[in-house]
Structures are given as structure tokens and as C-alpha cells.
Motif scaffolding. Structure first.
Motif, mmCIF file in Angstrom:
data_model
loop_
_atom_site.group_PDB
_atom_site.id
_atom_site.type_symbol
_atom_site.label_atom_id
_atom_site.label_comp_id
_atom_site.label_asym_id
_atom_site.label_seq_id
_atom_site.Cartn_x
_atom_site.Cartn_y
_atom_site.Cartn_z
ATOM 1 N N GLN A 1 0.782 -1.295 -0.016
ATOM 2 C CA GLN A 1 0.001 -0.010 0.091
ATOM 3 C C GLN A 1 0.793 1.174 -0.093
ATOM 4 N N VAL A 2 0.312 2.300 -0.546
ATOM 5 C CA VAL A 2 1.072 3.701 -0.622
ATOM 6 C C VAL A 2 0.291 4.585 0.081
ATOM 7 N N GLN A 3 1.190 5.577 0.794
ATOM 8 C CA GLN A 3 0.363 6.696 1.487
ATOM 9 C C GLN A 3 1.010 8.078 1.002
ATOM 10 N N LEU A 4 0.049 8.782 0.540
ATOM 11 C CA LEU A 4 0.741 10.420 0.313
ATOM 12 C C LEU A 4 0.240 11.355 1.146
ATOM 13 N N VAL A 5 1.043 12.032 1.816
ATOM 14 C CA VAL A 5 0.851 13.019 2.857
ATOM 15 C C VAL A 5 1.066 14.397 2.539
ATOM 16 N N GLU A 6 -0.049 15.354 2.261
ATOM 17 C CA GLU A 6 0.547 16.686 1.709
ATOM 18 C C GLU A 6 0.433 17.634 2.724
ATOM 19 N N SER A 7 1.270 18.785 2.737
ATOM 20 C CA SER A 7 1.646 19.744 3.493
ATOM 21 C C SER A 7 1.712 20.981 3.004
ATOM 22 N N GLY A 8 1.474 22.334 3.444
ATOM 23 C CA GLY A 8 2.134 23.630 3.131
ATOM 24 C C GLY A 8 1.028 24.186 2.415
ATOM 25 N N GLY A 9 -0.213 24.139 2.573
ATOM 26 C CA GLY A 9 -1.511 24.811 1.762
ATOM 27 C C GLY A 9 -1.666 26.032 2.916
ATOM 28 N N GLY A 10 -2.575 26.770 2.189
ATOM 29 C CA GLY A 10 -2.908 27.781 3.294
ATOM 30 C C GLY A 10 -3.731 29.052 2.410
ATOM 31 N N LEU A 11 -3.523 30.028 3.363
ATOM 32 C CA LEU A 11 -4.058 31.362 2.628
ATOM 33 C C LEU A 11 -3.018 32.142 2.397
ATOM 34 N N VAL A 12 -3.034 32.742 1.171
ATOM 35 C CA VAL A 12 -1.955 33.872 0.509
ATOM 36 C C VAL A 12 -2.649 35.000 -0.337
ATOM 37 N N GLN A 13 -1.865 36.135 -0.095
ATOM 38 C CA GLN A 13 -2.486 37.166 -1.032
ATOM 39 C C GLN A 13 -2.066 37.181 -2.404
ATOM 40 N N ALA A 14 -2.688 37.697 -3.263
ATOM 41 C CA ALA A 14 -2.204 37.447 -4.716
ATOM 42 C C ALA A 14 -0.800 37.943 -4.991
ATOM 43 N N GLY A 15 -0.062 37.382 -5.863
ATOM 44 C CA GLY A 15 1.304 37.615 -5.786
ATOM 45 C C GLY A 15 2.411 37.128 -4.855
ATOM 46 N N GLY A 16 1.922 36.550 -3.834
ATOM 47 C CA GLY A 16 2.606 35.554 -2.855
ATOM 48 C C GLY A 16 3.049 34.297 -3.177
ATOM 49 N N SER A 17 3.697 33.849 -2.296
ATOM 50 C CA SER A 17 4.092 32.325 -2.453
ATOM 51 C C SER A 17 3.824 31.356 -1.693
ATOM 52 N N LEU A 18 3.829 30.334 -2.104
ATOM 53 C CA LEU A 18 3.281 28.993 -1.233
ATOM 54 C C LEU A 18 4.264 27.723 -1.605
ATOM 55 N N ARG A 19 4.433 26.929 -0.717
ATOM 56 C CA ARG A 19 5.508 25.870 -0.973
ATOM 57 C C ARG A 19 4.717 24.607 -0.498
ATOM 58 N N LEU A 20 4.279 23.685 -1.382
ATOM 59 C CA LEU A 20 3.445 22.447 -1.140
ATOM 60 C C LEU A 20 4.486 21.344 -1.125
ATOM 61 N N HIS A 38 -4.438 20.227 -9.637
ATOM 62 C CA HIS A 38 -5.444 21.466 -9.033
ATOM 63 C C HIS A 38 -6.861 21.174 -9.476
ATOM 64 N N GLN A 39 -7.648 21.176 -8.564
ATOM 65 C CA GLN A 39 -9.079 21.374 -8.799
ATOM 66 C C GLN A 39 -9.878 22.659 -8.322
ATOM 67 N N ALA A 40 -10.144 23.609 -9.013
ATOM 68 C CA ALA A 40 -10.770 24.866 -8.630
ATOM 69 C C ALA A 40 -12.266 24.503 -8.360
ATOM 70 N N GLY A 105 -3.317 11.827 -2.679
ATOM 71 C CA GLY A 105 -3.285 12.312 -1.437
ATOM 72 C C GLY A 105 -4.805 12.885 -1.080
ATOM 73 N N GLN A 106 -4.942 13.204 0.037
ATOM 74 C CA GLN A 106 -6.082 13.479 0.588
ATOM 75 C C GLN A 106 -6.593 14.960 -0.101
ATOM 76 N N GLY A 107 -5.601 15.752 -0.290
ATOM 77 C CA GLY A 107 -5.766 17.088 -0.800
ATOM 78 C C GLY A 107 -5.641 17.980 0.010
ATOM 79 N N ILE A 108 -5.123 19.133 -0.514
ATOM 80 C CA ILE A 108 -4.782 20.196 0.344
ATOM 81 C C ILE A 108 -5.383 21.717 -0.244
ATOM 82 N N GLN A 109 -5.932 22.544 0.929
ATOM 83 C CA GLN A 109 -6.659 23.852 0.332
ATOM 84 C C GLN A 109 -5.416 24.922 0.123
ATOM 85 N N VAL A 110 -5.514 25.656 -1.153
ATOM 86 C CA VAL A 110 -4.959 26.711 -1.319
ATOM 87 C C VAL A 110 -5.885 28.014 -1.680
ATOM 88 N N THR A 111 -5.793 28.898 -0.923
ATOM 89 C CA THR A 111 -6.616 30.051 -1.276
ATOM 90 C C THR A 111 -5.666 31.323 -1.304
#
Length: 114
Positions: A1-20, A38-40, A105-111
Motif C-alpha cells: 500500500q502507498v500513502q501520500l501526505v500533503e502539507s504546506g497549503g493555506g491562505l496567501v495574497q495574490a502575488g505571494g508564494s506557497l510551497r506544497l 489542481h481542482q478549482a 493524497g487527501q488534498g490540501i487547500q490553497v486560497t
């Protein structure tokens, strides 16, 4: 079995950066492809970027020049710069390996606020 664990999402202003990040564990073969999708809201899941175990990369046109995918063995990262409101959504880590085996993976929210 395989497990995928995501991290690093969150809320950021336009023009900003995030690392997943996504850590894969379990029965992982040496030859594989790790990817981010990505699923909008209200839309289908779409490929953002992928990287093979050999280091070859592919990017969707919408993120070229802004996002960078990288991996360290079985951990994949997505550096997202110059974020736009349309980058908002759930990001899913994906592992594909031999015999058509595919895992999510379970998915992680980016806003991204405008």
C-alpha cells in the motif's frame, strides 16, 4: 500500500508564494512519476506539474514560469510563486507507477485572495 501526505497549503495574497510538499511512503517502485493536480471550485481536476523518478518535468501552460516542481526521492515539492486568484482550489498529490498503479493524497487547500 502507498500513502501520500500533503502539507504546506493555506491562505496567501495574490502575488505571494506557497510551497506544497507531499511525502510518499509504502510500496513505492524505483520508477515512478509524482505529480500535483489542481481542482478549482466547480471544475475538474487538472494536472499542474509532474516529475519522473529520472527528473524529467512537465508543467501546465498556466503555471509555466511561476511554479517549480522538485523531488527528493519520494517527497515532491511544488514551489508556487506569483500566485493568482485562479490558483485557488484543492491541490492533490499523485503517484503513478508500473502496472497502472495510481495513488492520490487527501488534498490540501490553497486560497489566494485578490
Amino acid at each position: 500500500q502507498v500513502q501520500l501526505v500533503e502539507s504546506g497549503g493555506g491562505l496567501v495574497q495574490a502575488g505571494g508564494s506557497l510551497r506544497l510538499s507531499c511525502a510518499a511512503s509504502g510500496s513505492i517502485l524505483s520508477i515512478n512519476t509524482l505529480a500535483w493536480f489542481h481542482q478549482a471550485p466547480g471544475k475538474q481536476r487538472e494536472l499542474v506539474a509532474r516529475i519522473t523518478s529520472g527528473g524529467s518535468t512537465f508543467y501546465a501552460d498556466s503555471v509555466k514560469g511561476r511554479f517549480t516542481i522538485s523531488r527528493d526521492r519520494n517527497t515532491v515539492h511544488l514551489q508556487m510563486n506569483s500566485l493568482k486568484a485562479e490558483d485557488t482550489g484543492v491541490y492533490y498529490c499523485n503517484l503513478r507507477q508500473a502496472a497502472g498503479r495510481e495513488y492520490w493524497g487527501q488534498g490540501i487547500q490553497v486560497t489566494v485572495s485578490s
